[in-house]
Scaffold this motif. Structure first.
Motif, PDB file in Angstrom:
ATOM      1  N   GLY A 142      37.218  31.239  44.798  1.00  0.00           N
ATOM      2  CA  GLY A 142      38.348  32.163  44.813  1.00  0.00           C
ATOM      3  C   GLY A 142      38.518  32.884  43.500  1.00  0.00           C
ATOM      4  N   THR A 143      38.402  32.132  42.399  1.00  0.00           N
ATOM      5  CA  THR A 143      38.510  32.746  41.072  1.00  0.00           C
ATOM      6  C   THR A 143      37.378  33.736  40.834  1.00  0.00           C
ATOM      7  OG1 THR A 143      39.505  30.700  40.258  1.00  0.00           O
ATOM      8  CG2 THR A 143      38.719  32.266  38.611  1.00  0.00           C
ATOM      9  N   LEU A 144      36.189  33.369  41.272  1.00  0.00           N
ATOM     10  CA  LEU A 144      35.029  34.246  41.105  1.00  0.00           C
ATOM     11  C   LEU A 144      35.228  35.568  41.849  1.00  0.00           C
ATOM     12  CD1 LEU A 144      32.320  33.860  39.594  1.00  0.00           C
ATOM     13  CD2 LEU A 144      31.273  33.342  41.811  1.00  0.00           C
ATOM     14  N   LEU A 145      35.796  35.496  43.055  1.00  0.00           N
ATOM     15  CA  LEU A 145      36.053  36.718  43.837  1.00  0.00           C
ATOM     16  C   LEU A 145      37.063  37.617  43.127  1.00  0.00           C
ATOM     17  CD1 LEU A 145      36.226  35.352  47.507  1.00  0.00           C
ATOM     18  CD2 LEU A 145      34.428  36.778  46.503  1.00  0.00           C
ATOM     19  N   ILE A 146      38.103  37.020  42.570  1.00  0.00           N
ATOM     20  CA  ILE A 146      39.124  37.808  41.881  1.00  0.00           C
ATOM     21  C   ILE A 146      38.557  38.440  40.612  1.00  0.00           C
ATOM     22  CG2 ILE A 146      41.306  37.650  40.616  1.00  0.00           C
ATOM     23  CD1 ILE A 146      42.158  35.489  42.599  1.00  0.00           C
ATOM     24  N   VAL A 147      37.784  37.663  39.886  1.00  0.00           N
ATOM     25  CA  VAL A 147      37.286  38.120  38.582  1.00  0.00           C
ATOM     26  C   VAL A 147      36.168  39.151  38.723  1.00  0.00           C
ATOM     27  CG1 VAL A 147      36.069  37.357  36.505  1.00  0.00           C
ATOM     28  CG2 VAL A 147      37.976  36.022  37.396  1.00  0.00           C
ATOM     29  N   THR A 148      35.310  39.006  39.743  1.00  0.00           N
ATOM     30  CA  THR A 148      34.136  39.889  39.858  1.00  0.00           C
ATOM     31  C   THR A 148      34.190  40.855  41.034  1.00  0.00           C
ATOM     32  OG1 THR A 148      32.889  38.355  41.267  1.00  0.00           O
ATOM     33  CG2 THR A 148      32.740  38.041  38.878  1.00  0.00           C
ATOM     34  N   HIS A 149      35.086  40.606  42.012  1.00  0.00           N
ATOM     35  CA  HIS A 149      35.124  41.408  43.247  1.00  0.00           C
ATOM     36  C   HIS A 149      33.760  41.428  43.947  1.00  0.00           C
ATOM     37  CE1 HIS A 149      39.021  43.882  42.351  1.00  0.00           C
ATOM     38  NE2 HIS A 149      39.230  42.597  42.443  1.00  0.00           N
ATOM     39  N   GLY A 150      33.044  40.315  43.842  1.00  0.00           N
ATOM     40  CA  GLY A 150      31.764  40.196  44.523  1.00  0.00           C
ATOM     41  C   GLY A 150      30.575  40.691  43.733  1.00  0.00           C
ATOM     42  N   HIS A 151      30.831  41.315  42.584  1.00  0.00           N
ATOM     43  CA  HIS A 151      29.736  41.815  41.732  1.00  0.00           C
ATOM     44  C   HIS A 151      29.581  40.859  40.550  1.00  0.00           C
ATOM     45  CE1 HIS A 151      29.674  45.518  44.056  1.00  0.00           C
ATOM     46  NE2 HIS A 151      30.986  45.594  43.902  1.00  0.00           N
ATOM     47  N   LEU A 152      28.643  39.944  40.647  1.00  0.00           N
ATOM     48  CA  LEU A 152      28.536  38.855  39.683  1.00  0.00           C
ATOM     49  C   LEU A 152      28.099  39.311  38.305  1.00  0.00           C
ATOM     50  CD1 LEU A 152      26.920  36.104  41.944  1.00  0.00           C
ATOM     51  CD2 LEU A 152      29.340  36.544  41.491  1.00  0.00           C
ATOM     52  N   THR A 153      27.627  40.539  38.186  1.00  0.00           N
ATOM     53  CA  THR A 153      27.157  41.024  36.883  1.00  0.00           C
ATOM     54  C   THR A 153      28.228  41.750  36.086  1.00  0.00           C
ATOM     55  OG1 THR A 153      26.351  43.048  37.923  1.00  0.00           O
ATOM     56  CG2 THR A 153      24.780  41.224  37.707  1.00  0.00           C
ATOM     57  N   SER A 154      29.428  41.886  36.652  1.00  0.00           N
ATOM     58  CA  SER A 154      30.491  42.600  35.945  1.00  0.00           C
ATOM     59  C   SER A 154      31.845  41.995  36.294  1.00  0.00           C
ATOM     60  CB  SER A 154      30.476  44.090  36.315  1.00  0.00           C
ATOM     61  OG  SER A 154      30.699  44.257  37.704  1.00  0.00           O
ATOM     62  N   LEU A 155      32.814  42.240  35.397  1.00  0.00           N
ATOM     63  CA  LEU A 155      34.166  41.742  35.611  1.00  0.00           C
ATOM     64  C   LEU A 155      35.028  42.829  36.233  1.00  0.00           C
ATOM     65  CD1 LEU A 155      34.875  39.778  32.292  1.00  0.00           C
ATOM     66  CD2 LEU A 155      34.276  38.840  34.525  1.00  0.00           C
ATOM     67  N   ALA A 156      35.824  42.430  37.249  1.00  0.00           N
ATOM     68  CA  ALA A 156      36.715  43.387  37.906  1.00  0.00           C
ATOM     69  C   ALA A 156      38.088  43.418  37.246  1.00  0.00           C
ATOM     70  CB  ALA A 156      36.854  43.041  39.392  1.00  0.00           C
ATOM     71  N   ILE A 157      38.406  42.387  36.477  1.00  0.00           N
ATOM     72  CA  ILE A 157      39.664  42.375  35.734  1.00  0.00           C
ATOM     73  C   ILE A 157      39.352  42.241  34.252  1.00  0.00           C
ATOM     74  CG2 ILE A 157      40.933  41.331  37.651  1.00  0.00           C
ATOM     75  CD1 ILE A 157      40.908  38.693  36.113  1.00  0.00           C
ATOM     76  N   SER A 158      40.305  42.635  33.443  1.00  0.00           N
ATOM     77  CA  SER A 158      40.105  42.590  31.998  1.00  0.00           C
ATOM     78  C   SER A 158      39.906  41.150  31.520  1.00  0.00           C
ATOM     79  CB  SER A 158      41.313  43.216  31.297  1.00  0.00           C
ATOM     80  OG  SER A 158      41.280  42.937  29.919  1.00  0.00           O
ATOM     81  N   PRO A 159      38.962  40.934  30.592  1.00  0.00           N
ATOM     82  CA  PRO A 159      38.810  39.590  30.014  1.00  0.00           C
ATOM     83  C   PRO A 159      40.095  39.085  29.369  1.00  0.00           C
ATOM     84  CG  PRO A 159      36.942  40.986  29.433  1.00  0.00           C
ATOM     85  CD  PRO A 159      37.960  41.874  30.081  1.00  0.00           C
ATOM     86  N   VAL A 160      40.943  40.029  28.910  1.00  0.00           N
ATOM     87  CA  VAL A 160      42.209  39.632  28.291  1.00  0.00           C
ATOM     88  C   VAL A 160      43.117  38.966  29.325  1.00  0.00           C
ATOM     89  CG1 VAL A 160      44.224  40.454  27.021  1.00  0.00           C
ATOM     90  CG2 VAL A 160      42.003  41.523  26.646  1.00  0.00           C
ATOM     91  N   VAL A 161      43.126  39.513  30.557  1.00  0.00           N
ATOM     92  CA  VAL A 161      43.923  38.916  31.632  1.00  0.00           C
ATOM     93  C   VAL A 161      43.428  37.499  31.916  1.00  0.00           C
ATOM     94  CG1 VAL A 161      44.622  39.103  34.051  1.00  0.00           C
ATOM     95  CG2 VAL A 161      44.361  41.168  32.667  1.00  0.00           C
ATOM     96  N   LEU A 162      42.118  37.360  31.968  1.00  0.00           N
ATOM     97  CA  LEU A 162      41.520  36.052  32.235  1.00  0.00           C
ATOM     98  C   LEU A 162      41.840  35.074  31.106  1.00  0.00           C
ATOM     99  CD1 LEU A 162      39.770  34.723  34.401  1.00  0.00           C
ATOM    100  CD2 LEU A 162      37.753  35.380  33.100  1.00  0.00           C
ATOM    101  N   PHE A 163      41.824  35.563  29.876  1.00  0.00           N
ATOM    102  CA  PHE A 163      42.119  34.713  28.723  1.00  0.00           C
ATOM    103  C   PHE A 163      43.551  34.181  28.781  1.00  0.00           C
ATOM    104  CE2 PHE A 163      43.978  34.484  24.417  1.00  0.00           C
ATOM    105  CZ  PHE A 163      43.210  33.454  23.887  1.00  0.00           C
ATOM    106  N   TRP A 164      44.526  35.094  28.922  1.00  0.00           N
ATOM    107  CA  TRP A 164      45.926  34.671  28.944  1.00  0.00           C
ATOM    108  C   TRP A 164      46.240  33.869  30.202  1.00  0.00           C
ATOM    109  CZ3 TRP A 164      48.164  34.428  24.599  1.00  0.00           C
ATOM    110  CH2 TRP A 164      48.000  35.415  23.616  1.00  0.00           C
ATOM    111  N   GLY A 165      45.672  34.289  31.331  1.00  0.00           N
ATOM    112  CA  GLY A 165      45.884  33.534  32.564  1.00  0.00           C
ATOM    113  C   GLY A 165      45.315  32.134  32.476  1.00  0.00           C
TER     114      GLY A 165
END
Length: 308
Positions: A142-165
């Motif tokens: 689930g986290t992988l889907l949110i973070v990459t939107h299915g594209h494993l070579t790129s992030l769909a959300i900002s790394p900053v969001v992932l960091f604080w989250g």
């Protein structure tokens, strides 16, 4: 326990979690409408105000909250609770809301129970059961889907969001584990009240809130009141009260209402756009936490037997 009491407990816990979700949306609205309002300032106002209200409430209820300062070990533990538990779970969450949005921040924070599972595995040697292992895999997907939107070579959300989250998710774990020994002795009102006040006052070292020049509209003041009263004090009381009518495992399952409420209200009132990957990923995480919660009681009983 009567059926009526069980329904009351379920209702109280559900409303509490919905209010926590709404508080994230209220904070997001403030950050959008007034760029001068920072997560640090809002967290300071929220913690100090709610902490004072809870401690006054505890005193009026006759629990004598100041007695905790007579015990050196308990004093140190409640300070750790404020600094290591409440600051990350609230400040880092608001930071994630500001740089992202309330639904994504709340869903990432919802991963906290899995950090608790990892803690028990590493430090208490309590191995995850089948449901927990399946839940961890679901949460990871689930986290992988949110973070990459299915594209494993790129992030769909900002790394900053992932960091604080991510930090807020760790905060959920520390916020749950640190105060556990103190709650039966002093009560939830006293422990949470002191934790909030200590955390809020400590944040003044970074930047005192009175040095921030803000012009607030009536709507913004109203939203701050909503965050303090309806997003902190009221849901805390409701959730704590619900535990006398329902099992903690049942209450933890109802935590799913928090990310659901944050998503529904953000989409409805803030026009936040979520993709199918966000929705599917969020659903997987919610289902995973439910699977984990069903085994929490067994895990705690096992740990208790080991320490006897």
């Amino acid at each position: 326990m009567t059926r009526q009491h069980h329904l009351r407990g379920v209702l109280l816990a559900s409303v509490a979690c919905i209010l926590w979700g709404i508080s994230g949306v209220a904070a997001s609205t403030l950050f959008i409408n007034n760029p001068h309002i920072t997560p640090l300032w809002l967290t300071q106002v929220r913690m100090i105000s709610a902490g004072i209200i809870m401690l006054v409430w505890a005193q009026l209820a006759g629990t004598k909250p100041v007695t905790i300062w007579q015990q050196h070990h308990d004093t140190l533990q409640v300070i750790c609770y404020g600094l290591l538990g409440l600051i990350p779970v609230q400040l880092c969450y608001f930071e994630a809301v500001k740089v992202g949005n309330a639904p994504i921040a709340t869903i990432i924070q919802f991963l906290g129970p899995f950090i608790i599972s990892i803690y028990y595995l590493l430090f208490k040697h309590v191995k995850p059961r089948r449901a927990e292992a399946i839940g961890m895999v679901m949460a990871f997907i689930g986290t992988l889907l949110i973070v990459t939107h299915g594209h494993l070579t790129s992030l769909a959300i900002s790394p900053v969001v992932l960091f604080w989250g991510g930090l807020s998710a760790i905060g959920v774990a520390t916020n749950t584990l640190i105060p556990r020994p103190l709650l039966p002795k002093y009560g939830a009102l006293t422990i949470t009240g002191w934790g909030l006040l200590i955390a809020g006052l400590s944040l003044l070292v970074l930047k005192p809130l009175w040095t921030v020049s803000l012009k607030l509209t009536l709507m913004e003041i109203g939203l701050i009141v909503v965050i303090v009263l309806l997003g902190t004090v009221a849901p805390f009381f409701m959730f704590a009260r619900s535990l006398s009518d329902i099992l903690p495992t049942t209450a933890s399952l109802l935590d799913a209402f928090e990310p659901l409420a944050a998503t529904i209200f953000s989409v409805t009132f803030l026009n936040v756009q979520l993709t199918g990957f966000d929705l599917v990923g969020g659903l997987l995480i919610i289902l995973a936490v439910m699977a984990l919660s069903l085994n929490v009681r067994k895990m705690m009983a096992h740990l208790h037997r080991q320490t006897e």
